[in-house]
Design an enzyme around this catalytic site. Sequence first.
Site, PDB file in Angstrom:
ATOM      1  N   SER A 112       1.380   6.147   5.161  1.00  0.00           N
ATOM      2  CA  SER A 112       0.254   5.248   5.372  1.00  0.00           C
ATOM      3  C   SER A 112      -0.038   4.491   4.091  1.00  0.00           C
ATOM      4  O   SER A 112      -0.384   5.091   3.075  1.00  0.00           O
ATOM      5  CB  SER A 112      -0.996   6.033   5.812  1.00  0.00           C
ATOM      6  OG  SER A 112      -0.789   6.649   7.059  1.00  0.00           O
ATOM      7  N   HIS A 117       2.280  -8.632  -1.700  1.00  0.00           N
ATOM      8  CA  HIS A 117       2.991  -9.255  -2.811  1.00  0.00           C
ATOM      9  C   HIS A 117       2.901 -10.765  -2.620  1.00  0.00           C
ATOM     10  O   HIS A 117       2.972 -11.253  -1.488  1.00  0.00           O
ATOM     11  CB  HIS A 117       4.458  -8.821  -2.854  1.00  0.00           C
ATOM     12  CG  HIS A 117       4.659  -7.345  -2.798  1.00  0.00           C
ATOM     13  ND1 HIS A 117       4.438  -6.518  -3.872  1.00  0.00           N
ATOM     14  CD2 HIS A 117       5.041  -6.538  -1.781  1.00  0.00           C
ATOM     15  CE1 HIS A 117       4.687  -5.267  -3.527  1.00  0.00           C
ATOM     16  NE2 HIS A 117       5.044  -5.253  -2.262  1.00  0.00           N
ATOM     17  N   CYS A 140      -0.147   6.082  10.016  1.00  0.00           N
ATOM     18  CA  CYS A 140       0.249   7.130  10.948  1.00  0.00           C
ATOM     19  C   CYS A 140      -1.016   7.760  11.504  1.00  0.00           C
ATOM     20  O   CYS A 140      -2.093   7.632  10.925  1.00  0.00           O
ATOM     21  CB  CYS A 140       1.128   8.176  10.268  1.00  0.00           C
ATOM     22  SG  CYS A 140       0.363   8.983   8.854  1.00  0.00           S
TER      23      CYS A 140
END
Length: 264
Positions: A112, A117, A140
């Site tokens: 998780s 970026h 998750c």
Amino acid sequence: MNKLKLHGFNNLTKSLGFCIYDICYAQTFADRDGYIAYIDDEYNADRLTEILRETCSIIGANILNIARQDYNPQGASVTILISEEAIDPRDVDTSEHPGPLPDSIVAHLDKSHICVHTYPESHPTEGLCTFRADIEVSTCGIISPLNALNYLIHQLESDIVTIDYRVRGFTRDVNGVKHYIDHQINSIQNFMCKDIQSLYHMMDVNVYQENIFHTKMMLKDFDLKHYLFNSHPEQLSVQEKDLITKRLYKEMQEIYYGRNVVEV
């Protein structure tokens, strides 16, 4: 879809990935450098961190750790490690001992996390400048990254957006039956608000049997003044406006369809 009674933890991994593009035209090299400096400052690591913090709040995730970095000459990255449940301070080990090896960190990060970026760039001669932000929200358990979809699109106002959503693994119910997805979905578009849908042309490429969903988005309306950096349409001749419009439109079409257009 009825709620499942699971045997243990929900082991499904749900990943939402964005590529968000902002495009502009800079007439001179100085304007090009100015645009890259502007966009680099506008989307620095501090601002991106705040956007991702709010994303965590929206999807109901708890922040475990934040790593962020501004790069020279440009670009930034932020990665947030998240969990589904709040962390008890008593479970935090502050004793003096070696930390975990890199392999174990990566294994946890793959569970998780939220990361972004940025990639500013420009054409060497034609005045075209693009800014790309690459975002991934991977969870998750019962947390759904789709809850952050509208917020992220609004926060990073963009000319072109490509979105990928995939569900991996399986979870098992109390009868031992495996389930490969725990919610209904036939298009990412169904999770977008109406105002976003009205702004963009959208196209789906989905692989339903593999629980892979892909949506491309491009702004419907084109107004040249919104794409000029440090200049105005009134300062340009008709021929210049036509040339710049053609260059911008070609650039957007190529990015949207993911292939270069060859002029005959």
